[in-house]
Design an enzyme around this catalytic site. Structure first.
Site, short mmCIF file in Angstrom:
data_model
loop_
_atom_site.label_atom_id
_atom_site.label_comp_id
_atom_site.label_asym_id
_atom_site.label_seq_id
_atom_site.Cartn_x
_atom_site.Cartn_y
_atom_site.Cartn_z
N SER A 20 -45.93 -4.87 -111.81
CA SER A 20 -44.87 -5.74 -111.30
C SER A 20 -44.29 -6.77 -112.27
O SER A 20 -43.18 -7.24 -112.07
CB SER A 20 -45.37 -6.48 -110.07
OG SER A 20 -46.55 -7.20 -110.38
N PRO A 80 -42.29 -8.72 -115.10
CA PRO A 80 -42.32 -10.17 -114.81
C PRO A 80 -41.89 -10.57 -113.40
O PRO A 80 -41.71 -11.74 -113.13
CB PRO A 80 -41.35 -10.73 -115.84
CG PRO A 80 -40.33 -9.65 -116.00
CD PRO A 80 -41.08 -8.34 -115.85
N GLY A 81 -41.66 -9.58 -112.52
CA GLY A 81 -41.42 -9.94 -111.12
C GLY A 81 -40.03 -9.69 -110.59
O GLY A 81 -39.74 -10.05 -109.45
N ASP A 131 -56.27 -2.46 -113.04
CA ASP A 131 -55.74 -1.22 -113.60
C ASP A 131 -55.18 -0.42 -112.41
O ASP A 131 -55.86 -0.24 -111.41
CB ASP A 131 -56.87 -0.44 -114.29
CG ASP A 131 -56.37 0.79 -115.03
OD1 ASP A 131 -55.54 1.53 -114.46
OD2 ASP A 131 -56.80 1.03 -116.17
N CYS A 133 -38.23 3.59 -117.45
CA CYS A 133 -37.05 3.27 -118.27
C CYS A 133 -37.04 4.21 -119.48
O CYS A 133 -36.85 3.80 -120.61
CB CYS A 133 -37.05 1.80 -118.69
SG CYS A 133 -38.55 1.27 -119.53
#
Length: 419
Positions: free
Chosen positions: A151, A153-154, A201, A275
């Site tokens: 997640s 940086p949010g 993890d 990505c």
């Protein structure tokens, strides 16, 4: 390069006598690697994804920075009000497109866009347009239990919190503990009250916790879709890197699927995204998950644009439903290269022969054609139940009842063979 592209565009008419098409392709790939600064391996790998002319467009687009985009935090404000406040501060912006009702594209600004009073008050998040996509595809609903497996940086976590209107619960996980600092800061700044931050993890789920309505796995990847932001990708990736990443992604996607409750009343979905634009990290991973987890199926992502995923690539055949996944390219959509797939998780059914395998592990052989019907006598099972109760009480620190004096006898089974 232009000459090679021109010849390859109509090789039958323009190709020189005695020169094979592969010679022109090899020459073009070598020129691309030299001109744009890629290692030969990655230049060839990316070139193979596109027709010749489009490949040049892709490499050219990677040299141009993507537009600066922000996501309105609807927990704090409305997009219209945010846009007006920023315009008053000298920011030139406009909505990204019809596919999102919270995104704004910034063209120029007389103030630092990451330090305005609105930013500090949590009215928006600096976020690439491509990272809106997996959350839109996941479409979390109010009062659900959701897991964001990677997640930090949010951006996606806080987007989900806004869609869920601060109800339900989101477990925002990141394997790197240092990265959870920025994640926690953004969660607080944007006023997300339904988020629990943790650091495991991703492969430890669902042992840590499971039974989620929806899971988002934005998997660690090679970054071949964000070369415009990180030029080091051009030279620091090898065949071994892709093999290791693909292996990790396959492990993570199975854990993500296993973490979802198939009986969820409102959900039962997993979204997998990267990505990256390579097939080994995208379609190959999704196809692997479909084979290993027969109870899941791909469904439409709900994204109105994007290029369908490959169903075949360089001799590899993928499941026909992989065309429901979506690819996004910098030269086509003016955003980072991205990939999104959405799974619906059903109830797992016991595989044929699983019963026989289970019995073999216990050392019980079955004759060919034998059918078994096992019945238990409650009285004969009673000693085992009594002993199990004693063990549970001891584990809780309670004083167990005295052990039965009669030693437990072996439970009998009545096996009726088929005639």
């Amino acid at each position: 390069m232009r000459e090679c592209v021109r010849v390859l565009g109509n090789f039958a008419k323009r190709g020189e006598t005695g020169r094979a098409r592969t010679e022109y392709v090899d020459q073009l790939v070598s020129d691309i690697a030299s001109y744009y600064g890629y290692n030969d391996f990655l230049a060839e790998k990316l070139f193979s994804l596109f027709p010749v002319a489009e490949a040049i467009e892709f490499f050219e687009a990677n040299e141009v920075p993507r537009p600066v985009t922000i996501r309105t935090n609807t927990l704090r404000t409305r997009r219209r009000d945010l846009a007006q406040a920023l315009i008053n501060r000298g920011v030139n912006l406009e909505p990204i497109g019809k596919w999102t009702n919270v995104g704004l594209q910034v063209f120029e600004s007389s103030v630092p866009i990451g330090a305005t009073p609105e930013y500090l008050a949590g009215h928006y998040m600096l976020q690439a347009a491509s990272s809106f996509l997996p959350v839109i595809a996941l479409s979390p609903q109010p009062n659900e239990r959701v897991l964001d497996m990677a997640s930090a940086p949010g951006g996606k976590t806080t987007h989900m919190a806004a869609l869920m209107q601060n109800t339900g619960i989101i477990f925002a996980n990141d394997a790197t503990k240092a990265r959870t600092k920025s994640l926690t800061a953004n969660v607080h700044r944007l006023g997300c009250k339904n988020v629990i931050v943790c650091s495991y993890d991703g492969r430890e789920f669902p042992k840590v916790i499971g039974g989620f309505d929806r899971v988002l796995l934005d998997a660690p990847c090679s970054g071949t879709g964000v070369i415009s932001k990180d030029a080091s990708v051009k030279v620091n990736k090898s065949d071994r890197d892709f093999a290791l990443l693909s292996h990790l992604q396959k492990q993570l996607i199975l854990c993500a699927i296993d973490s979802v409750s198939p009986t969820s009343a409102t959900g039962g979905y997993v979204v997998y995204s990267t990505c990256s634009v390579t097939v080994d990290e995208n379609e190959a991973v999704v196809d692997y998950a479909l084979k290993k987890r027969p109870h899941v199926k791909l469904v439409d992502t709900g994204l109105e644009f994007g290029v369908p995923g490959f169903t075949k690539f360089r001799g590899k055949q993928f499941h026909e439903s992989v065309k429901l996944t979506r690819r996004f390219y910098p030269h086509v959509h003016n955003m980072d290269g991205f990939y999104v797939a959405k799974f619906k998780v059903g109830k797992p059914s016991k595989a044929k022969g699983e019963k026989e395998e289970e019995r073999e592990l216990k050392g019980i052989e079955m004759d060919e054609g034998e059918q078994e019907e096992i019945t238990f006598d409650p009285e004969e099972d009673q000693p085992y139940l009594h002993e199990a109760k004693r063990q549970r009480m001891k584990a809780k620190g309670l004083r167990p009842p005295p052990r039965n004096r009669a030693a437990p006898s072996t439970a009998t089974r009545t096996v009726t063979a088929a005639a």
